[in-house]
Design a protein around this motif. Structure first.
Motif, mmCIF file in Angstrom:
data_model
loop_
_atom_site.group_PDB
_atom_site.id
_atom_site.type_symbol
_atom_site.label_atom_id
_atom_site.label_comp_id
_atom_site.label_asym_id
_atom_site.label_seq_id
_atom_site.Cartn_x
_atom_site.Cartn_y
_atom_site.Cartn_z
ATOM 1 N N ASN A 30 5.555 81.450 62.402
ATOM 2 C CA ASN A 30 6.480 81.448 63.527
ATOM 3 C C ASN A 30 6.654 82.780 64.225
ATOM 4 N N THR A 31 5.859 83.786 63.881
ATOM 5 C CA THR A 31 5.952 85.075 64.554
ATOM 6 C C THR A 31 4.550 85.618 64.811
ATOM 7 N N LEU A 32 4.445 86.463 65.827
ATOM 8 C CA LEU A 32 3.224 87.221 66.094
ATOM 9 C C LEU A 32 3.622 88.666 66.316
ATOM 10 N N SER A 33 2.923 89.572 65.662
ATOM 11 C CA SER A 33 3.124 91.000 65.888
ATOM 12 C C SER A 33 1.838 91.548 66.481
ATOM 13 N N ILE A 34 1.914 91.985 67.732
ATOM 14 C CA ILE A 34 0.763 92.554 68.431
ATOM 15 C C ILE A 34 0.937 94.073 68.388
ATOM 16 N N ASP A 35 0.077 94.752 67.631
ATOM 17 C CA ASP A 35 0.157 96.211 67.454
ATOM 18 C C ASP A 35 -1.058 96.857 68.101
ATOM 19 N N ILE A 36 -0.816 97.772 69.035
ATOM 20 C CA ILE A 36 -1.885 98.404 69.795
ATOM 21 C C ILE A 36 -1.718 99.911 69.728
ATOM 22 N N ALA A 37 -2.823 100.616 69.517
ATOM 23 C CA ALA A 37 -2.814 102.079 69.546
ATOM 24 C C ALA A 37 -3.810 102.535 70.599
ATOM 25 N N ASP A 38 -3.493 103.650 71.258
ATOM 26 C CA ASP A 38 -4.441 104.212 72.215
ATOM 27 C C ASP A 38 -5.124 105.436 71.608
ATOM 28 N N VAL A 39 -6.000 106.055 72.365
ATOM 29 C CA VAL A 39 -6.780 107.187 71.841
ATOM 30 C C VAL A 39 -5.928 108.418 71.563
ATOM 31 N N ASN A 40 -4.725 108.487 72.116
ATOM 32 C CA ASN A 40 -3.826 109.624 71.883
ATOM 33 C C ASN A 40 -2.912 109.416 70.687
ATOM 34 N N GLY A 41 -3.004 108.267 70.032
ATOM 35 C CA GLY A 41 -2.158 107.989 68.872
ATOM 36 C C GLY A 41 -0.824 107.360 69.213
ATOM 37 N N ASP A 42 -0.583 107.064 70.488
ATOM 38 C CA ASP A 42 0.636 106.344 70.861
ATOM 39 C C ASP A 42 0.465 104.885 70.435
ATOM 40 N N ILE A 43 1.578 104.255 70.044
ATOM 41 C CA ILE A 43 1.525 102.892 69.513
ATOM 42 C C ILE A 43 2.546 102.020 70.244
ATOM 43 N N ILE A 44 2.128 100.788 70.517
ATOM 44 C CA ILE A 44 3.029 99.784 71.093
ATOM 45 C C ILE A 44 2.987 98.564 70.188
ATOM 46 N N THR A 45 4.172 98.043 69.861
ATOM 47 C CA THR A 45 4.285 96.791 69.119
ATOM 48 C C THR A 45 5.040 95.804 69.982
ATOM 49 N N LEU A 46 4.454 94.623 70.167
ATOM 50 C CA LEU A 46 5.142 93.501 70.794
ATOM 51 C C LEU A 46 5.367 92.492 69.678
ATOM 52 N N PHE A 47 6.607 92.367 69.228
ATOM 53 C CA PHE A 47 6.921 91.419 68.158
ATOM 54 C C PHE A 47 7.528 90.187 68.802
ATOM 55 N N LEU A 48 6.862 89.050 68.614
ATOM 56 C CA LEU A 48 7.274 87.802 69.252
ATOM 57 C C LEU A 48 7.755 86.814 68.198
ATOM 58 N N ASN A 49 9.010 86.383 68.338
ATOM 59 C CA ASN A 49 9.553 85.423 67.366
ATOM 60 C C ASN A 49 9.115 83.997 67.715
ATOM 61 N N GLY A 50 9.598 83.036 66.941
ATOM 62 C CA GLY A 50 9.143 81.658 67.082
ATOM 63 C C GLY A 50 9.779 80.842 68.182
ATOM 64 N N THR A 51 10.772 81.362 68.891
ATOM 65 C CA THR A 51 11.428 80.599 69.940
ATOM 66 C C THR A 51 10.414 80.107 70.968
ATOM 67 N N GLU A 52 10.370 78.805 71.177
ATOM 68 C CA GLU A 52 9.494 78.144 72.153
ATOM 69 C C GLU A 52 8.004 78.226 71.822
ATOM 70 N N GLY A 53 7.623 78.776 70.676
ATOM 71 C CA GLY A 53 6.208 78.822 70.293
ATOM 72 C C GLY A 53 5.422 79.881 71.053
ATOM 73 N N PHE A 54 4.104 79.680 71.135
ATOM 74 C CA PHE A 54 3.222 80.683 71.732
ATOM 75 C C PHE A 54 2.253 80.064 72.737
ATOM 76 N N ASP A 55 2.631 78.940 73.324
ATOM 77 C CA ASP A 55 1.765 78.259 74.275
ATOM 78 C C ASP A 55 1.780 78.941 75.632
ATOM 79 N N LYS A 56 0.782 78.605 76.439
ATOM 80 C CA LYS A 56 0.671 79.095 77.813
ATOM 81 C C LYS A 56 1.974 78.816 78.563
ATOM 82 N N GLY A 57 2.485 79.826 79.255
ATOM 83 C CA GLY A 57 3.710 79.679 80.034
ATOM 84 C C GLY A 57 4.982 80.039 79.291
#
Length: 174
Positions: free
Chosen positions: A65-92
């Motif tokens: 019921n969750t997705l954690s999208i973790d991204i790092a760039d070449v400078n070592g900066d990090i972004i996390t998009l943590f998505l909970n289960g509300t409404e699922g993960f479908d298009k829209g």
């Protein structure tokens, strides 16, 4: 002779119907595109910073019921998009920052700047999933795409920043 004509007509009809029943121009699941993530961060210690994917990892929660999208760039900066289960993960599906689902997971964004070391947590905004499809060549994998607009503040509240951007064809194990 008439039987031969009927046979030729039957064969021609079958070939015509078989070729018309399939649309070769629009595949059901097109090939996977290149994984992309880009964002512009402005405010706090950032000035129109262009964040471009270096490496990424998507982790699906053990409860599914969750997705954690973790991204790092070449400078070592990090972004996390943590998505909970509300409404699922479908298009829209729109994931609002601060939303708490039935399992008490909160949708949030974390921006971690390497230099200076500052962490920003989302205060408002959303992530919109624009596509989530089966990977065409990797069984058990999916490809997710979307866009986001998030406002965030440092832990001490002294710095605020805003981030907008998108991600495309990020692969994860379903």
């Amino acid at each position: 002779m008439k039987t031969l004509q009927h046979y030729a007509f039957l064969v021609l009809t079958v070939i015509t119907l078989a070729s018309c029943s399939k649309n070769d121009d629009a595949p059901e699941n097109p090939p996977a595109g290149e994984a992309e993530f880009q964002a512009v961060i402005n405010g706090g210690a950032y000035t129109e910073y262009s964040f471009i994917i270096g490496v990424y990892q998507i982790t699906k929660g053990t409860n599914g019921n969750t997705l954690s999208i973790d991204i790092a760039d070449v400078n070592g900066d990090i972004i996390t998009l943590f998505l909970n289960g509300t409404e699922g993960f479908d298009k829209g599906t729109v994931k609002d920052m601060g939303n708490i689902d039935a399992n008490n997971f909160t949708t949030y964004t974390l921006i971690r700047q390497q230099q200076p070391q500052i962490s920003y947590f989302s205060t408002s905004g959303s992530v919109t999933i624009t596509n989530n499809r089966t990977h065409p060549t990797a069984p058990g994998h999916r490809l997710i795409s979307g866009h986001f607009s998030v406002a965030a503040a440092s832990i001490d509240g002294n710095n605020t920043t805003a981030m907008t951007g998108s991600f495309t064809e990020l692969d994860y194990v379903d």
